[in-house]
Each structure stands twice: as C-alpha cells, then as structure tokens.
Write an enzyme that holds these catalytic residues in place. Sequence first.
Site, PDB file in Angstrom:
ATOM      1  N   TRP A 179      14.048   8.864   5.515  1.00  0.00           N
ATOM      2  CA  TRP A 179      12.869   8.005   5.631  1.00  0.00           C
ATOM      3  C   TRP A 179      11.966   8.150   4.403  1.00  0.00           C
ATOM      4  O   TRP A 179      10.759   8.353   4.521  1.00  0.00           O
ATOM      5  CB  TRP A 179      12.084   8.291   6.913  1.00  0.00           C
ATOM      6  CG  TRP A 179      12.924   8.260   8.153  1.00  0.00           C
ATOM      7  CD1 TRP A 179      13.210   9.310   8.985  1.00  0.00           C
ATOM      8  CD2 TRP A 179      13.616   7.120   8.685  1.00  0.00           C
ATOM      9  NE1 TRP A 179      14.032   8.899  10.003  1.00  0.00           N
ATOM     10  CE2 TRP A 179      14.301   7.552   9.849  1.00  0.00           C
ATOM     11  CE3 TRP A 179      13.736   5.775   8.295  1.00  0.00           C
ATOM     12  CZ2 TRP A 179      15.077   6.699  10.622  1.00  0.00           C
ATOM     13  CZ3 TRP A 179      14.516   4.934   9.062  1.00  0.00           C
ATOM     14  CH2 TRP A 179      15.167   5.390  10.210  1.00  0.00           C
TER      15      TRP A 179
ATOM     16  N   LEU B 187       0.279  15.394   1.456  1.00  0.00           N
ATOM     17  CA  LEU B 187       0.141  14.550   2.634  1.00  0.00           C
ATOM     18  C   LEU B 187      -1.323  14.306   2.977  1.00  0.00           C
ATOM     19  O   LEU B 187      -1.683  13.224   3.450  1.00  0.00           O
ATOM     20  CB  LEU B 187       0.861  15.190   3.818  1.00  0.00           C
ATOM     21  CG  LEU B 187       2.390  15.204   3.739  1.00  0.00           C
ATOM     22  CD1 LEU B 187       2.976  15.989   4.904  1.00  0.00           C
ATOM     23  CD2 LEU B 187       2.958  13.791   3.710  1.00  0.00           C
TER      24      LEU B 187
ATOM     25  N   GLU C 133       3.800  10.361   8.061  1.00  0.00           N
ATOM     26  CA  GLU C 133       2.772  11.266   7.529  1.00  0.00           C
ATOM     27  C   GLU C 133       1.871  11.831   8.631  1.00  0.00           C
ATOM     28  O   GLU C 133       0.659  11.950   8.474  1.00  0.00           O
ATOM     29  CB  GLU C 133       1.966  10.572   6.429  1.00  0.00           C
ATOM     30  CG  GLU C 133       2.864  10.214   5.250  1.00  0.00           C
ATOM     31  CD  GLU C 133       2.118   9.627   4.087  1.00  0.00           C
ATOM     32  OE1 GLU C 133       0.982  10.068   3.840  1.00  0.00           O
ATOM     33  OE2 GLU C 133       2.679   8.751   3.414  1.00  0.00           O
TER      34      GLU C 133
ATOM     35  N   ARG D 258      -2.611  10.653   3.540  1.00  0.00           N
ATOM     36  CA  ARG D 258      -3.196  10.286   4.829  1.00  0.00           C
ATOM     37  C   ARG D 258      -4.602   9.726   4.648  1.00  0.00           C
ATOM     38  O   ARG D 258      -5.027   8.832   5.396  1.00  0.00           O
ATOM     39  CB  ARG D 258      -3.234  11.506   5.746  1.00  0.00           C
ATOM     40  CG  ARG D 258      -1.876  11.956   6.245  1.00  0.00           C
ATOM     41  CD  ARG D 258      -1.940  13.367   6.800  1.00  0.00           C
ATOM     42  NE  ARG D 258      -0.660  13.796   7.336  1.00  0.00           N
ATOM     43  CZ  ARG D 258      -0.340  15.059   7.596  1.00  0.00           C
ATOM     44  NH1 ARG D 258      -1.222  16.022   7.358  1.00  0.00           N
ATOM     45  NH2 ARG D 258       0.850  15.363   8.085  1.00  0.00           N
TER      46      ARG D 258
ATOM     47  N   ARG E  61       0.824  -1.205   0.000  1.00  0.00           N
ATOM     48  CA  ARG E  61       0.000   0.000   0.000  1.00  0.00           C
ATOM     49  C   ARG E  61       0.863   1.263   0.000  1.00  0.00           C
ATOM     50  O   ARG E  61       0.557   2.240  -0.679  1.00  0.00           O
ATOM     51  CB  ARG E  61      -0.942  -0.010   1.211  1.00  0.00           C
ATOM     52  CG  ARG E  61      -2.095   1.000   1.106  1.00  0.00           C
ATOM     53  CD  ARG E  61      -1.749   2.330   1.707  1.00  0.00           C
ATOM     54  NE  ARG E  61      -1.226   2.187   3.036  1.00  0.00           N
ATOM     55  CZ  ARG E  61      -0.288   2.983   3.547  1.00  0.00           C
ATOM     56  NH1 ARG E  61       0.227   3.968   2.838  1.00  0.00           N
ATOM     57  NH2 ARG E  61       0.176   2.790   4.779  1.00  0.00           N
TER      58      ARG E  61
END
Length: 399
Positions: free
Chosen positions: A178, A255, A379, A259, A106
Amino acid sequence: MAATPRPAAKAAGAAIDPLDFYDVRGALTEEERLVQESVARFVDAEVLPLIRKAFEEHRFPRELVPQLAALGLLGSSIHGYDCAGLNGVSYGLICQELERGDSGIRSFVSVQSSLCMYPIYAFGSEEQKRRYLPRMAGGELIGCFGLTEPHGGSDPANMKTHAKKRGGDWVLNGSKMWITNGAIADLAVVWAMSPEGIRGFIVEKDSPGFSAPEIQHKFSLRASVTSALFFDNVVVPEERVLPGVVGLKGPLSCLTQARYGIAWGVIGAAQACLKELLEYSATRTLFGRPLAQNQLIQARLAEMARRITTAQLLALQLGRMKDSGAMQPAHVSLAKWNNCRMALDVARDCRDMLGGAGISGEFAPIRHMLNLESVITYEGTESIHQLTIGRQLTGLNAF
C-alpha cells in the site's frame, strides 16, 4: 514571531461564505492567504478539468507534477535546498486546496513532502540533502515511503523487512504494501529492521532486486499510484543510509508530518462536496419548490456546515501550535481522527442527498467518498488515533 492576521474583511451583516462560515481566511496572514489563493487557482484551472477522467481511468495525472513543483508545493515547509520554506499553516492550506481537487493529488504532494523529503532533511547527511532535495523540490525525482507491510498494518514495530551489513554495504530483504507513488518513484525511503534497530534507507529505483508493481483494481484513490515494494537482496551503500535516527522515532515522526497535512486536506474534500450539494439543492425542484427549501435538507446542510467549521478551526489552531513548536503527536491524532470522520460523513451524506445522481461521476461526492474511505484508514486508522488520545489522557498504553 507570532503570525499577524490580516484586518477583518467583512463588516457586520455581510454575507457569510457557506464554505468558510467563521471566516477562517480572516485569521490568516497575507502570505498564507496568497498561498491558498494561488493553489486554489491551480486546482480550478488544472486539476478539476481532468480529475474525473483520471479517476475513471485509474490514472495518476503525472502531467501536473511540473506545475506542482513550479508553484513550490513539493517540500514547501523545508528551508533551503531550493524549497519554499513556508510555515505549517501554509502547508495545511496547500493540502486543503489540493484535496478539494482530489485526495490523490494531495496524497502525491504529502508523500513527496512529508514522508520522503522530510526524513532526508531531518535525518539525512548534508550530502544526501544536497543530492536529493533540490531535485525532489523540482519534481525531477519522485519519492515513496516504505513502512507498511502486508502483515503489519497498524503495528509497524512488527517489521519483517530487514537489513544486514555486508562489508561497507547493507543488504535489504522483505516487502512493503500500500505504498503511494511506488511504481512511479525514482527513490524509496525504506524502513527496515537492522541489528541496531529500525533504520532508514534510500533505495534508488534501478537497484538490482528492487521492484515496485502497481496495485490494480482499486475503487478508492484511483487517481493515485499505489504499489507493493519487494526487496530481494537489494544492496544499499552506506552513503544511502539515513544517519540521524535509529528506531521507530524516525518513521513515526514522518507520519506525524503527513497526518498533519491530512487533517487539513480532508476539509477541502468536504467543502467540495458541500459546494456541489448547495448548488444542486437550490436548482432541483420537488413538489413545487426547491429541494433546499425542505426542513430536513436544511438541517442536514447546517450539520455539514457545523462540522466543517469545527474542523477548520481545529486545523488552524493545530497549525499555529505547529509553527510555535507546541504541537505534539497526540494533537495531530485528534485532528486526523476528527477531520477524516467529518469529511467522510459529509461526503456520504452529500452523495445520499443527490439521490440517483449521487452515484454518477458527473458529481464529485461519490469520488471524494470513495477516496476518503482510504484516507480515514491510512497513516493511522480511527481506532489507532483514539487509542493514542486515550493513552495521552490516562497515561496507560492500551495498544
């Protein structure tokens, strides 16, 4: 136009699906249901047979990318440019089914779609859209999203990566940390501080001075590529600067899209854990009866069903708000916070209820649990989303 749910499929007294206690599928349109079913078949046939080994080997199963593209799952909410043009609820269902397989799968689709293709679509020039989006939808180009920095974390405004104009070009210096897909990406959508404010830059992988080493020794998202990005006097021509946005609005809007997908995706991870636990507790015999016949076990199973159902209904309403244009970032924060906490708690409890078997890779909860430790953090941490809601409620900024 409002979505038209399909007719109710279950008569009164019909068996209740333990993974869809309130028949959320009954509230979906025919197209949404078909999308979910096609992705579910793909996960069952292609993802589940290989994901445990990929996780153990710390390897992203890149062989799945052409199939993800063929199903129209990359940039699925974008209209035109060889993208599927699906609605927000369909994108959420895609995320849910993919994360039922693994958060790493995902995450790949989420980064490609929401964090890379979306900003090019929303803020890019027509030339940039035509150059990149069709090939990204087809899986020919993989993208990554460069926002988080080693020192910055939840404070993206404290950005050290900077871009300075030199003639007709821009020169980038700095680093990101990251970054999902970084080491396998053909391009990076990078956010850097410029004299005008934060700008978005499309950095192609062969740019001199650009490197993306993979981060090793992770115990979470092991079936996903996570990298650092380094920029040492990387030259970016003006035609690769996103012209449509200046400031934090650009990366933060990306984002919000990602999210949203996470809020749906983690439901799939929780469902996978509950499904396996139901099967195990029905066949595991202790003290002369199935484990599932114990009151404590049934109470914990019921709690999982309650929390998963709540998350499903929250996500569906969020999706309907998204498709009607009513969704705001605070709505997404509430869903990301609630659903990630739900999924992590369910995975941890399933792991515990499996007993000694719970630490074995033969069972999915330990893998989902480890993955969700990252998903609840990236996130927007739980605390950041709580403060976002608090600001919305009070009108006062506590950041």
